[in-house]
Design an enzyme around this catalytic site. Structure first.
Site, PDB file in Angstrom:
ATOM      1  N   PHE A  46     -12.455   9.510   6.329  1.00  0.00           N
ATOM      2  CA  PHE A  46     -12.431  10.531   5.276  1.00  0.00           C
ATOM      3  C   PHE A  46     -13.510  10.238   4.238  1.00  0.00           C
ATOM      4  O   PHE A  46     -14.245  11.123   3.797  1.00  0.00           O
ATOM      5  CB  PHE A  46     -11.036  10.534   4.639  1.00  0.00           C
ATOM      6  CG  PHE A  46     -10.942  11.328   3.368  1.00  0.00           C
ATOM      7  CD1 PHE A  46     -10.799  12.702   3.397  1.00  0.00           C
ATOM      8  CD2 PHE A  46     -10.994  10.696   2.137  1.00  0.00           C
ATOM      9  CE1 PHE A  46     -10.710  13.430   2.221  1.00  0.00           C
ATOM     10  CE2 PHE A  46     -10.901  11.410   0.961  1.00  0.00           C
ATOM     11  CZ  PHE A  46     -10.763  12.781   1.008  1.00  0.00           C
TER      12      PHE A  46
ATOM     13  N   ASP B 268      10.198   7.694   0.196  1.00  0.00           N
ATOM     14  CA  ASP B 268       9.592   7.957  -1.107  1.00  0.00           C
ATOM     15  C   ASP B 268       9.304   6.633  -1.818  1.00  0.00           C
ATOM     16  O   ASP B 268      10.188   5.795  -2.000  1.00  0.00           O
ATOM     17  CB  ASP B 268      10.558   8.807  -1.933  1.00  0.00           C
ATOM     18  CG  ASP B 268      10.031   9.109  -3.317  1.00  0.00           C
ATOM     19  OD1 ASP B 268       9.349  10.136  -3.453  1.00  0.00           O
ATOM     20  OD2 ASP B 268      10.285   8.321  -4.242  1.00  0.00           O
TER      21      ASP B 268
ATOM     22  N   ASP C  57      -3.195  12.459  -3.610  1.00  0.00           N
ATOM     23  CA  ASP C  57      -3.453  13.883  -3.819  1.00  0.00           C
ATOM     24  C   ASP C  57      -3.829  14.115  -5.282  1.00  0.00           C
ATOM     25  O   ASP C  57      -3.068  13.760  -6.181  1.00  0.00           O
ATOM     26  CB  ASP C  57      -2.197  14.685  -3.468  1.00  0.00           C
ATOM     27  CG  ASP C  57      -2.472  16.173  -3.326  1.00  0.00           C
ATOM     28  OD1 ASP C  57      -3.258  16.708  -4.142  1.00  0.00           O
ATOM     29  OD2 ASP C  57      -1.906  16.798  -2.416  1.00  0.00           O
TER      30      ASP C  57
ATOM     31  N   LYS D 132      -5.333  21.811  -9.495  1.00  0.00           N
ATOM     32  CA  LYS D 132      -5.032  22.842 -10.494  1.00  0.00           C
ATOM     33  C   LYS D 132      -4.344  22.235 -11.711  1.00  0.00           C
ATOM     34  O   LYS D 132      -3.472  21.382 -11.593  1.00  0.00           O
ATOM     35  CB  LYS D 132      -4.145  23.930  -9.874  1.00  0.00           C
ATOM     36  CG  LYS D 132      -4.838  24.714  -8.765  1.00  0.00           C
ATOM     37  CD  LYS D 132      -3.921  25.759  -8.174  1.00  0.00           C
ATOM     38  CE  LYS D 132      -4.626  26.521  -7.053  1.00  0.00           C
ATOM     39  NZ  LYS D 132      -3.742  27.535  -6.434  1.00  0.00           N
TER      40      LYS D 132
ATOM     41  N   GLU E 298       0.852  -1.195   0.000  1.00  0.00           N
ATOM     42  CA  GLU E 298       0.000   0.000   0.000  1.00  0.00           C
ATOM     43  C   GLU E 298       0.884   1.239   0.000  1.00  0.00           C
ATOM     44  O   GLU E 298       1.756   1.396   0.856  1.00  0.00           O
ATOM     45  CB  GLU E 298      -0.956   0.032   1.191  1.00  0.00           C
ATOM     46  CG  GLU E 298      -1.801   1.301   1.168  1.00  0.00           C
ATOM     47  CD  GLU E 298      -3.082   1.219   1.976  1.00  0.00           C
ATOM     48  OE1 GLU E 298      -3.626   2.295   2.294  1.00  0.00           O
ATOM     49  OE2 GLU E 298      -3.538   0.107   2.276  1.00  0.00           O
TER      50      GLU E 298
END
Length: 239
Positions: A219, A121, A144, A148, A69
């Site tokens: 969430f 990372d 994320d 934009k 994950e």
């Protein structure tokens, strides 16, 4: 909680570039419980980054299917999955140390032996530490979306990344994504559909219903109350 863990920019050889990341390091303050977990449970469940390939049977002490994950947030759903599937092994990657601490604390509380975590990372981990053809599943939940347009290149689901994931999956392995941002879901679908060797598991060739194996996060529950949609995509490596 958004997870945002990897830098998706690659050079022409598929190696990750370090200039652009899809996450911002927001370490935040550790609670006493998270600090305690990092100090006491990391030596048991934590995996340090190195440039050596992992030996999963040695890491977990057995032969079992492995799920990776990417970006587990505070770890609630990852711990729930590891608890519900004791016959499988789980490796979670998260760059934010409070989330790692929270996950370690919950995993210890549940007495889990089939979960390991990393704080690094994820692209580097995939390149340097995950053997090819070794994973039963890769999970990427609520990355994320970088709303934009000028930031869209920061989205982690890009062709080079999806190709990298495919190389780490076993034949028949699954790449499971979920997002609550419809334009990102459409982007994921476009990227994944363009890659040879993946098969969309959706009967309608787009999205799948949330599988019972993916717990509903707080969430996500909040999103449902606000009328937000969630899109799950599951692609199988077929060659």
């Amino acid at each position: 909680m958004k997870n945002d863990v990897i830098s998706p920019e690659f050079d022409e050889n598929g190696r990750p570039l370090r200039r652009i990341r899809s996450f911002v390091r927001r370490q935040g303050r550790l609670t006493k419980g998270q600090e305690h977990a990092l100090e006491n449970y990391w030596p048991v469940m934590g995996v340090e980054f190195s440039e050596d390939m992992l030996d999963f049977p040695a890491l977990f002490g057995r032969e079992a299917p492995v799920t990776l994950e990417i970006g587990f947030g505070m770890g609630a759903s990852l711990v729930a999955m590891a608890k519900d599937r004791p016959e499988q092994d789980f490796l979670g990657i998260e760059v934010h140390s409070p989330g790692v601490g929270a996950c370690l604390s919950s995993a210890h509380e549940e007495g889990l032996s089939n979960l390991r975590v990393m704080c690094h990372d994820a692209v580097e981990v995939l390149h340097k530490m995950i053997p090819d053809n070794s994973l039963r599943m890769v999970q990427l939940f609520f990355p994320d979306p970088w709303h934009k347009a000028r930031h869209n290149k920061r989205r982690i689901v890009q062709v080079p990344f999806a190709e990298l994931v495919k190389s780490k999956l076993q034949l028949g392995g699954i790449f499971h994504m979920a997002t609550d941002w419809e334009p990102y879901a459409e982007h994921m679908l476009e990227v994944m559909s363009s890659i040879d060797g993946y098969k969309n598991l959706s009967e309608s060739n787009d999205y799948v219903p949330r599988p019972a194996s993916r717990p509903v996060t707080k969430f996500e529950q909040r999103g449902h109350r606000l009328g937000h949609g969630v899109w799950d995509l599951m692609f199988e490596r077929v060659k």
